[in-house]
Design a protein around this motif. Structure first.
Motif, PDB file in Angstrom:
ATOM      1  N   THR A 178       1.745 -10.963  -3.039  1.00  0.00           N
ATOM      2  CA  THR A 178       0.971 -12.194  -2.840  1.00  0.00           C
ATOM      3  C   THR A 178       1.168 -12.816  -1.459  1.00  0.00           C
ATOM      4  OG1 THR A 178       2.759 -13.499  -3.845  1.00  0.00           O
ATOM      5  CG2 THR A 178       0.998 -12.723  -5.302  1.00  0.00           C
ATOM      6  N   SER A 179       1.918 -12.137  -0.598  1.00  0.00           N
ATOM      7  CA  SER A 179       2.176 -12.685   0.737  1.00  0.00           C
ATOM      8  C   SER A 179       1.011 -12.417   1.678  1.00  0.00           C
ATOM      9  CB  SER A 179       3.449 -12.058   1.319  1.00  0.00           C
ATOM     10  OG  SER A 179       3.199 -10.722   1.717  1.00  0.00           O
ATOM     11  N   ASN A 180       1.155 -12.876   2.910  1.00  0.00           N
ATOM     12  CA  ASN A 180       0.142 -12.635   3.936  1.00  0.00           C
ATOM     13  C   ASN A 180       0.508 -11.431   4.805  1.00  0.00           C
ATOM     14  OD1 ASN A 180      -1.238 -14.895   3.044  1.00  0.00           O
ATOM     15  ND2 ASN A 180      -0.240 -16.257   4.508  1.00  0.00           N
ATOM     16  N   ASN A 181       1.329 -10.551   4.259  1.00  0.00           N
ATOM     17  CA  ASN A 181       1.787  -9.374   5.004  1.00  0.00           C
ATOM     18  C   ASN A 181       1.296  -8.092   4.346  1.00  0.00           C
ATOM     19  OD1 ASN A 181       3.309 -11.100   6.679  1.00  0.00           O
ATOM     20  ND2 ASN A 181       5.038 -11.000   5.282  1.00  0.00           N
ATOM     21  N   LEU A 182       1.266  -7.026   5.136  1.00  0.00           N
ATOM     22  CA  LEU A 182       0.965  -5.695   4.622  1.00  0.00           C
ATOM     23  C   LEU A 182       2.245  -4.874   4.652  1.00  0.00           C
ATOM     24  CD1 LEU A 182      -0.862  -3.306   3.774  1.00  0.00           C
ATOM     25  CD2 LEU A 182      -1.272  -2.900   6.218  1.00  0.00           C
ATOM     26  N   TYR A 183       2.586  -4.288   3.503  1.00  0.00           N
ATOM     27  CA  TYR A 183       3.754  -3.416   3.392  1.00  0.00           C
ATOM     28  C   TYR A 183       3.274  -2.022   3.015  1.00  0.00           C
ATOM     29  CZ  TYR A 183       6.069  -7.959   2.986  1.00  0.00           C
ATOM     30  OH  TYR A 183       6.496  -9.250   3.196  1.00  0.00           O
ATOM     31  N   ILE A 184       3.640  -1.037   3.806  1.00  0.00           N
ATOM     32  CA  ILE A 184       3.267   0.348   3.534  1.00  0.00           C
ATOM     33  C   ILE A 184       4.537   1.143   3.232  1.00  0.00           C
ATOM     34  CG2 ILE A 184       2.326   2.464   4.546  1.00  0.00           C
ATOM     35  CD1 ILE A 184       0.392   0.715   6.122  1.00  0.00           C
ATOM     36  N   ILE A 185       4.507   1.928   2.157  1.00  0.00           N
ATOM     37  CA  ILE A 185       5.668   2.738   1.783  1.00  0.00           C
ATOM     38  C   ILE A 185       5.245   4.198   1.697  1.00  0.00           C
ATOM     39  CG2 ILE A 185       7.501   3.110   0.103  1.00  0.00           C
ATOM     40  CD1 ILE A 185       7.182   0.245  -0.806  1.00  0.00           C
ATOM     41  N   ASP A 186       5.984   5.035   2.381  1.00  0.00           N
ATOM     42  CA  ASP A 186       5.706   6.470   2.417  1.00  0.00           C
ATOM     43  C   ASP A 186       7.021   7.208   2.200  1.00  0.00           C
ATOM     44  OD1 ASP A 186       4.796   9.025   2.877  1.00  0.00           O
ATOM     45  OD2 ASP A 186       4.503   8.764   5.036  1.00  0.00           O
ATOM     46  N   ILE A 187       7.038   8.180   1.296  1.00  0.00           N
ATOM     47  CA  ILE A 187       8.226   9.012   1.125  1.00  0.00           C
ATOM     48  C   ILE A 187       8.057  10.219   2.032  1.00  0.00           C
ATOM     49  CG2 ILE A 187       9.573  10.415  -0.478  1.00  0.00           C
ATOM     50  CD1 ILE A 187       8.911   8.455  -2.652  1.00  0.00           C
ATOM     51  N   SER A 188       8.719  10.159   3.146  1.00  0.00           N
ATOM     52  CA  SER A 188       8.619  11.217   4.145  1.00  0.00           C
ATOM     53  C   SER A 188       9.855  11.181   5.030  1.00  0.00           C
ATOM     54  CB  SER A 188       7.360  11.031   5.000  1.00  0.00           C
ATOM     55  OG  SER A 188       7.294  11.997   6.028  1.00  0.00           O
ATOM     56  N   SER A 189      10.357  12.353   5.378  1.00  0.00           N
ATOM     57  CA  SER A 189      11.558  12.439   6.216  1.00  0.00           C
ATOM     58  C   SER A 189      11.234  12.485   7.697  1.00  0.00           C
ATOM     59  CB  SER A 189      12.379  13.674   5.827  1.00  0.00           C
ATOM     60  OG  SER A 189      12.881  13.531   4.521  1.00  0.00           O
ATOM     61  N   TRP A 232       0.849  -1.188   0.000  1.00  0.00           N
ATOM     62  CA  TRP A 232       0.000   0.000   0.000  1.00  0.00           C
ATOM     63  C   TRP A 232       0.886   1.241   0.000  1.00  0.00           C
ATOM     64  CZ3 TRP A 232      -1.067   4.231   3.193  1.00  0.00           C
ATOM     65  CH2 TRP A 232      -2.287   4.891   2.973  1.00  0.00           C
ATOM     66  N   LEU A 233       0.589   2.185  -0.889  1.00  0.00           N
ATOM     67  CA  LEU A 233       1.398   3.387  -1.028  1.00  0.00           C
ATOM     68  C   LEU A 233       0.653   4.609  -0.493  1.00  0.00           C
ATOM     69  CD1 LEU A 233       2.733   2.831  -4.661  1.00  0.00           C
ATOM     70  CD2 LEU A 233       3.649   1.954  -2.503  1.00  0.00           C
ATOM     71  N   GLU A 234       1.384   5.426   0.267  1.00  0.00           N
ATOM     72  CA  GLU A 234       0.805   6.667   0.801  1.00  0.00           C
ATOM     73  C   GLU A 234       0.399   7.576  -0.353  1.00  0.00           C
ATOM     74  OE1 GLU A 234       0.632  10.746   1.863  1.00  0.00           O
ATOM     75  OE2 GLU A 234       2.377   9.909   0.804  1.00  0.00           O
ATOM     76  N   GLU A 235      -0.714   8.276  -0.191  1.00  0.00           N
ATOM     77  CA  GLU A 235      -1.342   9.047  -1.264  1.00  0.00           C
ATOM     78  C   GLU A 235      -0.361   9.972  -1.988  1.00  0.00           C
ATOM     79  OE1 GLU A 235      -4.196  10.433  -3.835  1.00  0.00           O
ATOM     80  OE2 GLU A 235      -4.435   8.802  -2.386  1.00  0.00           O
ATOM     81  N   MET A 252      12.083   1.946   9.350  1.00  0.00           N
ATOM     82  CA  MET A 252      11.048   0.926   9.278  1.00  0.00           C
ATOM     83  C   MET A 252      10.463   0.660  10.658  1.00  0.00           C
ATOM     84  SD  MET A 252      11.431  -3.094   8.134  1.00  0.00           S
ATOM     85  CE  MET A 252      12.517  -3.465   9.521  1.00  0.00           C
ATOM     86  N   LEU A 253       9.154   0.430  10.708  1.00  0.00           N
ATOM     87  CA  LEU A 253       8.490  -0.017  11.921  1.00  0.00           C
ATOM     88  C   LEU A 253       7.707  -1.280  11.576  1.00  0.00           C
ATOM     89  CD1 LEU A 253       8.553   3.308  12.134  1.00  0.00           C
ATOM     90  CD2 LEU A 253       7.228   2.859  14.192  1.00  0.00           C
ATOM     91  N   THR A 254       7.671  -2.219  12.520  1.00  0.00           N
ATOM     92  CA  THR A 254       6.970  -3.475  12.276  1.00  0.00           C
ATOM     93  C   THR A 254       6.040  -3.811  13.430  1.00  0.00           C
ATOM     94  OG1 THR A 254       8.672  -4.841  13.331  1.00  0.00           O
ATOM     95  CG2 THR A 254       8.931  -4.364  10.976  1.00  0.00           C
ATOM     96  N   SER A 255       5.022  -4.587  13.103  1.00  0.00           N
ATOM     97  CA  SER A 255       4.099  -5.111  14.105  1.00  0.00           C
ATOM     98  C   SER A 255       3.435  -6.342  13.525  1.00  0.00           C
ATOM     99  CB  SER A 255       3.040  -4.072  14.471  1.00  0.00           C
ATOM    100  OG  SER A 255       2.081  -4.609  15.372  1.00  0.00           O
ATOM    101  N   GLU A 256       3.807  -7.507  14.060  1.00  0.00           N
ATOM    102  CA  GLU A 256       3.304  -8.792  13.557  1.00  0.00           C
ATOM    103  C   GLU A 256       3.515  -8.885  12.045  1.00  0.00           C
ATOM    104  OE1 GLU A 256      -0.638  -9.605  15.065  1.00  0.00           O
ATOM    105  OE2 GLU A 256       0.165 -10.053  17.062  1.00  0.00           O
ATOM    106  N   ASN A 257       2.438  -8.993  11.252  1.00  0.00           N
ATOM    107  CA  ASN A 257       2.586  -9.170   9.802  1.00  0.00           C
ATOM    108  C   ASN A 257       2.464  -7.856   9.043  1.00  0.00           C
ATOM    109  OD1 ASN A 257      -0.175  -8.835  10.347  1.00  0.00           O
ATOM    110  ND2 ASN A 257      -0.779 -10.005   8.533  1.00  0.00           N
ATOM    111  N   LYS A 258       2.823  -6.762   9.698  1.00  0.00           N
ATOM    112  CA  LYS A 258       2.703  -5.432   9.078  1.00  0.00           C
ATOM    113  C   LYS A 258       4.047  -4.698   9.163  1.00  0.00           C
ATOM    114  CE  LYS A 258      -0.617  -4.472  11.999  1.00  0.00           C
ATOM    115  NZ  LYS A 258      -0.822  -5.808  12.572  1.00  0.00           N
ATOM    116  N   GLU A 259       4.429  -4.074   8.047  1.00  0.00           N
ATOM    117  CA  GLU A 259       5.664  -3.292   8.001  1.00  0.00           C
ATOM    118  C   GLU A 259       5.375  -1.953   7.339  1.00  0.00           C
ATOM    119  OE1 GLU A 259       8.726  -5.469   6.021  1.00  0.00           O
ATOM    120  OE2 GLU A 259       8.533  -7.237   7.311  1.00  0.00           O
ATOM    121  N   ILE A 260       6.002  -0.903   7.858  1.00  0.00           N
ATOM    122  CA  ILE A 260       5.852   0.413   7.247  1.00  0.00           C
ATOM    123  C   ILE A 260       7.238   1.014   7.044  1.00  0.00           C
ATOM    124  CG2 ILE A 260       5.496   1.472   9.522  1.00  0.00           C
ATOM    125  CD1 ILE A 260       3.684   3.520   8.112  1.00  0.00           C
ATOM    126  N   TYR A 261       7.479   1.504   5.827  1.00  0.00           N
ATOM    127  CA  TYR A 261       8.775   2.070   5.461  1.00  0.00           C
ATOM    128  C   TYR A 261       8.623   3.553   5.152  1.00  0.00           C
ATOM    129  CZ  TYR A 261      10.271  -2.776   4.841  1.00  0.00           C
ATOM    130  OH  TYR A 261      10.570  -4.100   5.042  1.00  0.00           O
TER     131      TYR A 261
END
Length: 242
Positions: free
Chosen positions: A173-184, A124-127, A212-221
């Motif tokens: 196709t994995s069972n994880n959520l990956y979030i990517i945001d371009i922000s300082s 998922w990509l930040e707006e 990066m921050l993680t929580s169970e099957n969720k990652e945010i970059y």
């Protein structure tokens, strides 16, 4: 003779149809393979044993921590000393709330904000980061990409993929959520006060490509905006995909 010609024509038609079928299936939109398992932001926290509860009370008193006790977990430092840190699940939710709200969230409104969070697994990509990330992908990947109405990355025309395309496919196709945001910067809880604070990581270290921050099957970059021109965003994205 006519029968032989008919047979040859049929064979040619079968070969042509087979070739088109293979090409179509190799170029079809990858969204058919996207995992869409629901994401839960209300993880059930393990019951804190009485011993840890006592330790948390002691450490908060000794160090002057003023956050709520249920925010903390006991961790052991490299030298064997025990201290406290905010739970990963809580830090993740605070950071994601900031991404969605696009400004500092109040801790009391986090659960309400998360009603608008990504609902299922995938990338998922930040707006405000979508166009930039698609531009970066054009430079490092071979497949074509788009973004669906929910903000998820879609892999298209997967013919002749490279290693980064293959990794993206695995992530999608994995069972994880990956979030990517371009922000300082992003928001977290201060360990001492338990209050929401800004973490301007590029200002603190302009050579940090991402955090990066993680929580169970969720990652945010969070990829640095590179306002000080000390990092390479393409290399940052490659590192994330590796």
């Amino acid at each position: 003779m006519k029968k032989k010609i008919i047979i040859i024509c049929l064979i040619v038609l079968i070969i042509i149809a087979t070739i088109f079928f293979i090409i179509y299936n190799r170029k079809k939109v990858g969204s058919e393979d996207i995992s869409s398992l629901p994401i839960d932001y209300n993880e059930v926290e393990e019951n804190v044993v009485e011993e840890d509860e006592q330790k948390i009370n002691e450490i908060t008193d000794n160090l002057g921590f003023t956050g709520k006790d249920d925010m903390y977990q006991v961790v052991t430092e490299y030298d064997g000393r025990e201290t406290l840190t905010i739970k990963d699940s809580i830090q993740y939710k605070v950071a994601l709330s900031g991404v969605i709200k696009k400004q500092k969230p109040e801790f009391s409104e986090i659960n309400e904000i998360l009603n608008n969070a990504p609902k299922h697994t995938g990338i998922w990509l930040e707006e405000n980061s979508k166009d930039k990330i698609l531009s970066l992908l054009k430079n490092i990947a071979k497949a074509k990409y788009s973004i669906d109405n929910e903000g998820y990355l879609i892999q298209k025309e997967t013919f002749n993929m490279n290693e980064y395309d293959e990794k993206i496919k695995q992530m999608i196709t994995s069972n994880n959520l990956y979030i990517i945001d371009i922000s300082s910067k992003y928001y977290i809880l201060d360990e001492v006060t338990g209050e929401v604070v800004e973490n301007p990581f590029e200002d603190m270290d302009p050579y940090t490509p991402y955090e990066m921050l993680t929580s169970e099957n969720k990652e945010i970059y969070f990829i640095s905006e590179n306002e000080q021109e000390k990092i390479n965003q393409e290399e940052a994205l490659k590192e994330i995909l590796e």
